[in-house]
Design an enzyme around this catalytic site. Structure first.
Site, mmCIF file in Angstrom:
data_model
loop_
_atom_site.group_PDB
_atom_site.id
_atom_site.type_symbol
_atom_site.label_atom_id
_atom_site.label_comp_id
_atom_site.label_asym_id
_atom_site.label_seq_id
_atom_site.Cartn_x
_atom_site.Cartn_y
_atom_site.Cartn_z
ATOM 1 N N LYS A 1 -14.709 5.120 4.433
ATOM 2 C CA LYS A 1 -13.554 6.007 4.272
ATOM 3 C C LYS A 1 -13.694 7.294 5.079
ATOM 4 C CE LYS A 1 -10.819 3.614 1.662
ATOM 5 N NZ LYS A 1 -9.625 3.021 2.304
ATOM 6 N N ASP B 1 -1.034 -9.351 3.010
ATOM 7 C CA ASP B 1 -1.943 -9.436 1.871
ATOM 8 C C ASP B 1 -2.791 -10.689 2.048
ATOM 9 O OD1 ASP B 1 -2.761 -8.271 -0.698
ATOM 10 O OD2 ASP B 1 -2.027 -10.132 -1.569
ATOM 11 N N SER C 1 -10.513 8.503 1.331
ATOM 12 C CA SER C 1 -10.798 8.633 -0.091
ATOM 13 C C SER C 1 -11.668 9.848 -0.343
ATOM 14 C CB SER C 1 -11.522 7.381 -0.600
ATOM 15 O OG SER C 1 -12.021 7.574 -1.919
ATOM 16 N N TYR D 1 -18.384 2.304 0.560
ATOM 17 C CA TYR D 1 -16.979 2.703 0.543
ATOM 18 C C TYR D 1 -16.802 4.097 1.141
ATOM 19 C CZ TYR D 1 -12.352 3.489 -1.651
ATOM 20 O OH TYR D 1 -11.027 3.758 -1.899
ATOM 21 N N GLY D 2 -17.679 5.029 0.746
ATOM 22 C CA GLY D 2 -17.583 6.391 1.253
ATOM 23 C C GLY D 2 -17.809 6.468 2.754
ATOM 24 N N ASN E 1 -3.863 0.068 4.597
ATOM 25 C CA ASN E 1 -4.094 0.230 3.164
ATOM 26 C C ASN E 1 -5.082 -0.779 2.581
ATOM 27 O OD1 ASN E 1 -3.167 1.093 0.290
ATOM 28 N ND2 ASN E 1 -2.769 -1.110 0.335
ATOM 29 N N ALA F 1 -4.719 7.153 -7.830
ATOM 30 C CA ALA F 1 -3.650 6.496 -8.582
ATOM 31 C C ALA F 1 -4.252 5.537 -9.593
ATOM 32 C CB ALA F 1 -2.706 5.746 -7.650
ATOM 33 N N VAL G 1 -7.566 -8.528 7.649
ATOM 34 C CA VAL G 1 -7.602 -7.416 8.601
ATOM 35 C C VAL G 1 -8.958 -7.280 9.283
ATOM 36 C CG1 VAL G 1 -5.773 -6.140 7.429
ATOM 37 C CG2 VAL G 1 -8.179 -5.716 6.811
#
Length: 306
Positions: free
Chosen positions: A166, A38, A149, A162-163, A97, A194, A71
């Site tokens: 992903k 993290d 996603s 983001y898209g 993740n 979630a 990362v």
């Protein structure tokens, strides 16, 4: 069949909270030794979240270590993997993740926000996977999960960055699952829904939010990193629902050379998008073979006789 990870070592990125925390705790509960990665307040620093997750795992009798690697920084990722090997000697499971959001409509999005999100989600997954790949090949075993996603698979307003990232990790999976198969390295994608810090502002009804547990998503993650896992699957998970997302191609049409015009393509669009004989293509060469077969059939060539 009972799924467990006794004797296995797992790295979970972005594991200080949310889905990553849930993944790390569940893997440890089923016997894995877990690296809880993290990002801290400073690059390389240990976050309070990672330390808390390690404490939870240890309190339950498991083994875990914290790591603060960014990362998106390959040098830090290599240090993360070196720390893992020094501690436990192997890496069996990698859960990519870690992620961030910088939502804004594309026209208003600074290019720096686009680059940052791609660096974390896509290049972060590339970096971590590259750092463990040779290790998994040498030991003849590995399970890797990319976190994709619905925003990448289907689109979502305000999430072009983001898209794109992903969908990129799904493309990464499509090739790595082929290259890793003979080494028993299986690569899959998790597409989660979630109630986390990323989604709590998007859905207003608390009753629905209460059903969208991280545990329901983690159950899918555990299946994708099991010894008996599938390979090259995109598993959608959320609120107790589980489904496989599949990219298919329609059977399409053939146009002879003199017919190959944009006018003819548009005129036959209904036939081109007819899904009645669509199929899942599991490698790029399968598309090439399909098109060549159509052309050969038009010319009366029997490819099977070659």
């Amino acid at each position: 069949m009972s799924v467990n990870y006794q004797g296995q070592v797992a790295i979970v990125t972005g594991a200080g909270a949310g889905l990553g925390r849930s993944h790390a705790l569940a893997l440890a509960a089923r016997g894995a030794k877990v690296v809880v990665n993290d990002l801290g307040a400073k690059d390389g620093a240990l976050s309070a979240g990672s330390l808390a997750v390690v404490a939870e795992i240890e309190a339950a009798g498991g083994e875990a270590i914290a790591n603060g690697a960014n990362v998106a920084d390959m040098a830090q990722v290599e240090t993360l993997v070196a720390q893992t090997i020094e501690q436990w000697g192997r890496v069996d499971i990698l859960v990519n993740n870690a992620g961030i959001l910088r939502d804004k409509s594309f026209g208003n999005m600074p290019i720096e926000d686009f680059q940052l999100v791609v660096n974390v989600h896509l290049m972060g997954s590339v970096n971590c996977t590259k750092a463990v790949w040779a290790i998994m090949k040498e030991q003849g075993y590995g399970r890797i999960v990319m976190t994709t996603s619905s925003s990448g698979l289907y689109g979502n307003f305000g999430q072009a960055n983001y898209g794109a990232a992903k969908m990129g990790v799904a493309g990464l999976m499509n090739t790595l699952c082929i290259e890793g198969e003979k080494y028993d390295i299986k690569v899959n994608c998790l597409s989660p829904t979630a109630n986390t810090a990323m989604t709590e502002n998007l859905i207003g009804d608390q009753r629905v939010l209460d059903m969208m547990t991280v545990d329901s998503v983690t159950a899918g993650l555990l299946a994708l990193v099991a010894k008996e896992s599938p390979n090259r699957a995109i598993l959608g998970c959320g609120a107790g629902g589980y489904a496989r997302a599949v990219i298919k191609e329609t059977d399409g049409i053939y146009l002879s050379p003199e017919q190959q015009t944009p006018e003819n393509i548009l005129a036959k669009w209904d036939q081109i998008e007819d899904e009645s004989n669509s199929q899942e293509l599991k490698a790029g060469w399968m598309q090439t073979n399909k098109y060549v077969a159509k052309a050969a059939a038009f010319l009366g060539i029997d490819l099977a006789a070659k």
